[in-house]
Design an enzyme around this catalytic site. Structure first.
Site, mmCIF file in Angstrom:
data_model
loop_
_atom_site.group_PDB
_atom_site.id
_atom_site.type_symbol
_atom_site.label_atom_id
_atom_site.label_comp_id
_atom_site.label_asym_id
_atom_site.label_seq_id
_atom_site.Cartn_x
_atom_site.Cartn_y
_atom_site.Cartn_z
ATOM 1 N N THR A 23 0.790 -1.176 0.005
ATOM 2 C CA THR A 23 0.024 0.122 0.027
ATOM 3 C C THR A 23 0.760 1.155 0.120
ATOM 4 O OG1 THR A 23 -0.179 0.354 2.325
ATOM 5 C CG2 THR A 23 -1.629 -1.172 1.311
ATOM 6 N N ILE A 29 7.553 -2.343 7.117
ATOM 7 C CA ILE A 29 7.192 -0.677 7.072
ATOM 8 C C ILE A 29 7.848 -0.281 5.812
ATOM 9 C CG2 ILE A 29 7.990 1.295 8.327
ATOM 10 C CD1 ILE A 29 6.166 -0.772 9.932
ATOM 11 N N LYS A 30 7.367 0.633 5.039
ATOM 12 C CA LYS A 30 7.701 1.133 3.872
ATOM 13 C C LYS A 30 8.137 2.383 4.177
ATOM 14 C CE LYS A 30 5.582 0.913 -0.845
ATOM 15 N NZ LYS A 30 4.591 1.048 -1.387
ATOM 16 N N ILE A 31 9.286 2.668 3.838
ATOM 17 C CA ILE A 31 10.125 4.046 4.351
ATOM 18 C C ILE A 31 10.574 4.734 2.872
ATOM 19 C CG2 ILE A 31 12.098 4.845 5.221
ATOM 20 C CD1 ILE A 31 11.792 2.755 7.332
#
Ligand code: E4P
Length: 213
Positions: A25, A80-82
């Site tokens: 997402t 975790i998208k960073i």
């Protein structure tokens, strides 16, 4: 090769759950879903038993890490998208040390991907469609990253992102990318072939001619 589905639309995720190994997402996709971030991510985790990427929105490393720790509590499969910024790389290194999985996103160059691997990112997401949009060759970037990671044995997995067509998935597979994150409509196109439909119709029509006892 693993397939992730690139959407926060729960109905689409349910529709294609049997084809996918994970979900990505981003803030734009969450906004499009019209639902609260945590609520929708939690529901996605109940549908697909695989890595589910949820993106942080802080710009500084300590803010990102704080958000990441909260998101990681939602479910064991949360990744975790960073963003691939200097602060994002600092946060990635900290989270890797804590055993929190990361997907370093908004990657547009081989050097950025190299930096993500050196920070022990679990995944890196090069955005090929957005590069093609500005007349750069997105697929060349995937090939370069694949070679660089192989040169040094980096474990970071390549998620081909910003996919616009089934041809791009095929090219990603030929290059040997680990994962493609695919919009639902492209997944739908991949499974269909007009000759399959025509062939099936003919088989069913011929079956009607078989004497039934
Ligand atoms: C990847 O993780 C992103 O969510 C996505 O692939 C971006 O795609 P877009 O360029 O179509 O927005």
């Amino acid at each position: 090769m693993k397939f992730f589905i690139d959407t926060a639309d729960v109905a689409q995720i349910k529709k294609y759950a049997h084809l996918v190994d994970g979900v990505t997402t981003n803030p734009s996709l969450i906004a499009k879903s019209g639902r609260s971030f945590k609520e929708v991510v939690k529901e996605i985790c109940e549908i697909v038993d695989g890595p589910i990427s949820a993106e942080v929105v802080s710009l500084d490393a300590s803010g990102m890490v704080k958000e990441a720790r909260e998101l990681a509590k939602i479910h064991k499969n949360i990744v975790i998208k960073i963003p691939l910024t200097d602060e994002g790389i600092k946060a990635t290194k900290m989270l890797s040390k804590e055993g929190i999985k990361t997907n370093v996103t908004l990657c547009f160059s081989a050097n950025q991907a190299l930096i993500a691997a050196k920070a022990d990112a679990t995944y890196v997401s090069p955005f090929i469609g957005r590069l093609d949009d500005i007349d750069n060759n997105g697929m060349n970037l995937i090939a370069e990253i694949k070679d660089i990671y192989a040169n040094y044995g980096y474990k970071t997995e390549i998620i081909v992102a910003s996919i616009r067509s089934p041809a791009q998935v095929k090219q990603s597979a030929l290059i040997g990318a680990d994962i493609a994150t695919i919009p639902p409509e492209v997944l739908g196109q991949m499974i269909k072939h007009p000759l399959t439909d025509i062939g099936l119709q003919k088989f069913l029509a011929d079956w009607e001619k078989v004497p039934k006892k």
